[in-house]
Structures are given as structure tokens and as C-alpha cells.
Design an enzyme around this catalytic site. Structure first.
Site, mmCIF file in Angstrom:
data_model
loop_
_atom_site.group_PDB
_atom_site.id
_atom_site.type_symbol
_atom_site.label_atom_id
_atom_site.label_comp_id
_atom_site.label_asym_id
_atom_site.label_seq_id
_atom_site.Cartn_x
_atom_site.Cartn_y
_atom_site.Cartn_z
ATOM 1 N N GLU A 488 0.814 -1.217 0.000
ATOM 2 C CA GLU A 488 0.000 0.000 0.000
ATOM 3 C C GLU A 488 0.855 1.279 0.000
ATOM 4 O OE1 GLU A 488 -4.028 -1.726 2.122
ATOM 5 O OE2 GLU A 488 -2.485 -0.896 3.430
ATOM 6 N N VAL A 489 1.785 1.349 -0.935
ATOM 7 C CA VAL A 489 2.676 2.499 -1.060
ATOM 8 C C VAL A 489 2.084 3.495 -2.059
ATOM 9 C CG1 VAL A 489 4.979 3.276 -1.729
ATOM 10 C CG2 VAL A 489 4.695 1.118 -0.468
#
Length: 697
Positions: A488-489
Site C-alpha cells: 500500500e505504497v
């Protein structure tokens, strides 16, 4: 006992020690255990041949267990993938000798173990195994071991209240008492085993028995001579009180001596290493006789196999309220067991809610009861950084409060506490995303005040600090796997931050390429420290085969991703959110049980790359007040999937009532041991619907 090769006793001490590379403590160096039990191995009862026989046969079984049976259809291959020792019984029929009258090498079963009638489904085989005098003359010193292992093929698993179900077992229909004076003997000196013996003694004998009131007067660890000296110095040795007390002590000693039941658990460990890693062998062989004059036998490759055997033995022990004694039903038992996967875990999240050390230890205890062996400790995240890093003392300014932190000593204590129970601790630092809390103490890690994660990859300080944290964790955690997150960057944050945008432009790289650089750089830092990096699924979905070949991918988004990961030649750990995310309170135990990690993985080579799986207890809605009842009993369903051969676990739909009855029994066992596992009925961590038995909820 299982080995009766009296003619080879001359091999005992010297050959055994040279061959097995273990130390046999002498009686003069014995260490006292619970209730005065002695701890050294009476080596004359075992032989080198007996241990070798078990080791060789175990290896053959495990090889077949992990090799698909020749089949024409993909579905059959999947069904058979982990079938235990297929065709071993037929394959070894030619090796079986006739019965006989008890003479010669290998002749004779333990005293009191005669020909049995009935038993579980393999009644005829049981009669052939537990027969007095088998193997007359020259049939090999451990013919009973050979016959027992050949006969472990019963599918009558619903009769065994053991969770998770063992690889194979065979048992009878009798019952036997277990003496409270039971002692444990092992052929290796091990503080880990000593501690385990005490724990399991306390678990097995959790009820006060009818002679306890007397015997407790003499279990203080003070000898009679010391008591006499103390009373004489006080001038009380001739008092009426002393005479009355001495009569009670003498009576207590007499009662202990008259206490019936099994008194000895003898343990043979084949290797002395106590290092707990991914490849640690947890297999064991357990035999429980049907004669009180005989002994319980445990054979294991490592001390951690002994821990699994002790857990199985403890689950077979139950308290009889009629006789007020501990009993084992269904004796004699012979159990051959080994896990299906080496990595079997539960993730806990101490960032979204702080979990005190005592609460974490409670989770570790519960894992060992279900033979789970990994605590995935998601220590820090966006919300909080509770971990002490001495080189960077401001990092834990990101904790919720000063009282919600872990010192280095706390972490070491948890790691050792877990190791003592056969549980590895895999720590996780989720970078570069999920790291806003890092900047509370060091704001230069934030790209900007408005963009606090992912971490700023343009500054050398970011990687200097990461290396310092990894150095610290390398000293504290001893598991070979480092979990580095990577999920989840939001690279849009980087591209929207002026100085990072300029850096990307100068280097002519995209935000996604920068994401790969960051992940790869941290991975290499872990690899140089001798650790294998673990990353969440997004890293593979984004970078695919560009990942370092030592990477382990933990899948969670799609149940199809594991198939793609192993096709790329990478290892994986499965945690599909649709089934194994425990923060989904609507997911019931049978939904957890229904998830098969190898569902879409057809070949044995690819299946071997699946290390195992984890259920994930994310911390948004759990704190110390409800974490255990949210984890249990649903985690037990995953535990059986990860331990028990697939062909057994896949039958849960046709045997749903049987499996649920066994799981209710295990849930009640957990509650009796102080683990507040929720009822099976209803949604997760729901209260009981009304009055009723634990075994019916």
C-alpha cells in the site's frame, strides 16, 4: 516399551553417544523435576538400532507424504499431495516376519500389553502390532517399531480428540490412569525440556486429586532432615504438634508411593540442536501403553518435536471426576506425526492497539496448544512506533504513550518465551508505506508535513536509520526471516512533494521505479545480515520476477496470487483476506477451515515453494480485552489445515459435524487452560447465546 532388543545392550552408551552426537547425563548429575521426578535417560531401555529404525522409516514416510501419488487427473494430484506414507503398508509386507513365542532378538512386548481385540478402525492391524512375543528369533531388534509404523494407516480420525489431527495413528479401546508422580526422562540435558515438563505436568494435573491435601504438606522442597533440624533449634522437636505433623508427612509419602498409573515418560531426542528456524524438524513418534507398568515413549528428531508430542499427550489426558484421577482413553496409542507446512502462524498488530507483554505471552501460549509455530509481530505501523531502538532513541516518541512501549529487554523476553514453546517470532517493519509514526521523533523522515508516508527516499538519513534499526533487530530477533512490509505504497505522495519530484525528474525515474529501488535496497540490507526478506503481495504484483530470488511473498489480496508467485520461482506464505483475516468478524470457523493453501498449485515442485500460511489478527478492533477470543477458535481451523495432511482436512465438508465436535472439544480445552476462546456458534468473539454446555456452543 517399544524396543525389546536385550541382546544389543552392549551398544548402549558409547555407540549411542558417538552416533547420535548427544550427551547422556549420568545419574550423579541428575536434575530434579516436578514432584521429585528424575531427568536422565535410562539408556539401557533403548538401543541404537531402535532409534535408527524410527529415523529411517520416518524419512521414507515423509518423502512419500510430500510426493503426489501417480494420478491422471489434476484434482487427484491435489487430493494426494500430502497423503501420509501412501502404500507403505503394502510396500513393506514382504519385510514382515511371523509371530512366535517371545524369544530371540526383538521378542516381547511391554509387560501388560497383550493381544487386543477391536480398537479403532484398524482392529486386525492393532492385534498384529501389540502382540506379545512377536518377532521370534533374528527378526531385527526393533521389529515392533517397524510393525507399528507400517500399521499407522487408520482413517478413523473422527475418533481422536486431538487438535490438529496427527499424520497417522492407531489406538485401542482401553483406558489407563496417569500418576501424579509421573516423571519425564530424556537423553539430553535441556533447560527447554525441563521447563516444558513442568508446564505440561501442571496442565495435565490441573485438578486437585483426592490425595493432594496430604501430599502438599511434603512438596515444599524441604527435606525431612532439614525440618527436624529447624524444629530442634526451636525446641519443638518433641512437641505434640511435631508428632502429629510427622504422622501426616509419613502418611503422605505412603500415599504417593501407592498412587497408581503411568509414572514415566521416556524421551529420545536424535539431535541436540535447539536452534528454531524454518527448517527445524518437528516430527515425533508417541507411544502410550495400556499397562501401568510400562512407559510412555517419545522419539523425536529435535526438542521441538518433543514439545509437539507433549502437547498431543496432554490432549489425550483427561480428568475423571468419578475416580478423581487423570486417565488416557483408547490405549494403547501409537502416533506418527509431522506438520504439513513448516511455517504456521498468527499475525498480531501492536501498532493499532498496544498489547502488553503479558498479553503477547498469552497469545504465544495459545499458539503452542494448536501446534502453530510463528508469531508474526507487526510491531509498528502508521499509528504508533512502540519499539525501543537505542541508537535512535526518539523513534519510540511515536508510541501512543510512555506506558505503551516495548524495551529491548521486553522484546528479548518475548522471543525467548516463544522459543521455549517452539514458536518463532517474525518481526515486521512495514516500509516505505505505513511508516508515518517513524517521523514523530525524526521529522526529516517525512517527505513533508502534509505527506508523512511513504518515507523520504531522497535522504541518506532515511537509509542510515533503517540500517540502524535492522542492526538492532538483528541482535534481538533470531529468526532467519525479516518481514519488510512494502504494501500500500502511495507513490503519488512522492510525486506531489517538490524536492522528491525534482529528484525523480533528475534521475529520470518514475514513482513506481523509485518504489522498487526502495524495496530492493531494504531487502539487500536484510540479506547482507543473513536474513531472507518477506514482503507483502503488492511488491510481487508490481515488480514480478524482478524481485530478488530470496524474496518470500506473503499473499493476502487474491487467492490466485500464490500460484503466480510459485510459477515465478519465489517462495510464498498465504494469508488470503477472504478467509484468513480474523478482523473480519463475519468469517466463521468453517470458512477459515475451507481455505486450502494449495488449491490452484498443481505440481509438487511449485507446492514445495509454499512455506505455509498465517491468519492475521489486525489490531483496529482488538486490544488486550478481546484479542484471544477474536483469534480463537477460528485460528485452530487454520492450524489444522497447516498441520494435518490435506486428504484428511479436505473431508471436513462431509464430516462437518464430526469436525465441529472435535473443535468444540478443543475450544473447551483452551478455556480450561485460561484461553478465553469464543463459542463456535455465531459470529467471531460473540458471547454465548444462552445457558449451556461448553461442548455444545
Amino acid at each position: 516399551m517399544i524396543c525389546w532388543s536385550w541382546s544389543v545392550l552392549s551398544l548402549t552408551v558409547g555407540v549411542w553417544m558417538v552416533h547420535q552426537l548427544v550427551i547422556i547425563p549420568t545419574p550423579s548429575r541428575k536434575a530434579e523435576l516436578v514432584d521429585g521426578s528424575s531427568w536422565w535417560l535410562q539408556h539401557e531401555k533403548y538401543t541404537l538400532e531402535c532409534a535408527d529404525q524410527w529415523r529411517q522409516r520416518r524419512g521414507a514416510m515423509l518423502k512419500e507424504r510430500h510426493t503426489p501419488w501417480q494420478a491422471e487427473t489434476r484434482s487427484t494430484v491435489l487430493e494426494d499431495r500430502h497423503r501420509p506414507h501412501q502404500k507403505v503398508l503394502a510396500y513393506n509386507n514382504h519385510r514382515r516376519g511371523g509371530g512366535g513365542g517371545g524369544g530371540g532378538v526383538g521378542g516381547g512386548a511391554p509387560k501388560g500389553v497383550g493381544s487386543r481385540q477391536g480398537g479403532q478402525e484398524n482392529g486386525n492391524e492393532l492385534n498384529g502390532v501389540f502382540k506379545v512375543g512377536e518377532g521370534k528369533g533374528g527378526g531385527g531388534g526393533c521389529r515392533r517399531v517397524d510393525r507399528l509404523l507400517d500399521s499407522l494407516a487408520t482413517d478413523n480420525d473422527h475418533q481422536a480428540f486431538i487438535w490438529p489431527l496427527p499424520l497417522s495413528y492407531i489406538n485401542g479401546s482401553g483406558s489407563i490412569r496417569v500418576s501424579r508422580a509421573m516423571s519425564f526422562q530424556a537423553n539430553v540435558r535441556s533447560e527447554l525440556l525441563r521447563n516444558a515438563f513442568r508446564r505440561y505436568h501442571n496442565l495435565i494435573f490441573s485438578h486437585r486429586q483426592k490425595k493432594d491435601s496430604a501430599t502438599t504438606r511434603h512438596t515444599t522442597g524441604i527435606s525431612k532432615e532439614e525440618r527436624v533440624r529447624s524444629l530442634r533449634s526451636a525446641g519443638l522437636s518433641n512437641s505434640s504438634w511435631w508428632r502429629r505433623e510427622q504422622r501426616l508427612v509419613d502418611a503422605a509419602e505412603e500415599e504417593v508411593n501407592e498412587d497408581g498409573g503411568l509414572r514415566l515418560v521416556s524421551i529420545v531426542v536424535l539431535t541436540s540442536s535447539e536452534k528454531l528456524q524454518l527448517d527445524t524438524d518437528e516430527s515425533y513418534f508417541l507411544e502410550i501403553p495400556d499397562s501401568e507398568d510400562a512407559e510412555v515413549l517419545i522419539l523425536a528428531e529435535t526438542v521441538f518435536g518433543v514439545l509437539r508430542a507433549l502437547e498431543t499427550f496432554s490432549q489425550l489426558c483427561s480428568y475423571s471426576f468419578s475416580s478423581k484421577s487423570v486417565e488416557v482413553k483408547g490405549v494403547p496409542w501409537a502416533i506418527q506425526d509431522s506438520p504439513r507446512f513448516p511455517h504456521r502462524g498468527v499475525l498480531i498488530d501492536t501498532s493499532r492497539h498496544f498489547q502488553p507483554v503479558a498479553a503477547i505471552k498469552g497469545v504465544v501460549d495459545s499458539l503452542s496448544f494448536a501446534k502453530l509455530n510463528v508469531l508474526h509481530w507487526h510491531i509498528v505501523d502508521t499509528q504508533a512506533f512502540p519499539l525501543e531502538v537505542p541508537k535512535y532513541p526518539l523513534l519510540w516518541n511515536g508510541a501512543y504513550s510512555e506506558q505503551e512501549r516495548y524495551t529491548t529487554e521486553d522484546v528479548k523476553e518475548v522471543v525467548e518465551y516463544a522459543r521455549q514453546r517452539g514458536v518463532r517470532v517474525m518481526m515486521e517493519l512495514d516500509v516505505p508505506g505505513h511508516a508515518a509514526s517513524w517521523g514523530v521523533g525524526y521529522q526529516e523522515l517525512w517527505p513533508s508535513a502534509a505527506c508523512r508516508e511513504p518515507l523520504d527516499l531522497t535522504k541518506n538519513f532515511t537509509f542510515e536509520l533503517l540500517n540502524g534499526v535492522l542492526d538492532h533487530l538483528n541482535d534481538v530477533f533470531d529468526y532467519d526471516l525479516f518481514h519488510l512490509g512494502g504494501d500500500e505504497v502511495n507513490t503519488n505522495c512522492w510525486e506531489a512533494t517538490p524536492h522528491i519530484h525534482a529528484w525523480l525528474t533528475k534521475g529520470n525515474i518514475s514513482g513506481q521505479a523509485a518504489y522498487f529501488q526502495f524495496v530492493n535496497r531494504v531487502q539487500q540490507a536484510a540479506i547482507t545480515r543473513g536474513r531472507d526478506p518477506v514482503n507483502w503481495e503488492e511488491t510481487f504484483n508490481t515488480f514480478g520476477q524482478d524481485m530478488d530470488n530470496r524474496t518470500i511473498i506473503q499473499t493476502w489480496i487474491s487467492e490466485m496470487t500464490a500460484m503466480e508467485v510459485v510459477k515465478a520461482g519465489l517462495r510464498c506464505i498465504v494469508s488470503c483476506r477472504d478467509f484468513w483475516y480474523l478482523d473480519n468478524l463475519k468469517m466463521t470457523w468453517d470458512g477459515v477451515y475451507g481455505y486450502e493453501p494449495l488449491q490452484f498449485i498443481p505440481t509438487s515442485d511449485q507446492q514445495a515453494l509454499v512455506l505455509g500460511g498465517e491468519v492475521c489478527m489486525w489490531g483496529e478492533t482488538v486490544d488486550p480485552s478481546d484479542i484471544l477470543q477474536t483469534i480463537w477458535p477460528r485460528a485452530a481451523a487454520a492450524a489444522e489445515r497447516l498441520w494435518t495432511p490435506r486428504r484428511k482436512a479436505d473431508r471436513y465438508k462431509e464430516q462437518l459435524q464430526t469436525v465441529s465436535t472435535r473443535l468444540r472439544y478443543f475450544r473447551c480445552l483452551l478455556t480450561q487452560r485460561g484461553v478465553p476462546a469464543a463459542p463456535l456458534d455465531g459470529t467471531a468473539r460473540a458471547a454465548p447465546a444462552g445457558p449451556g454446555s461448553c461442548y455444545e456452543q
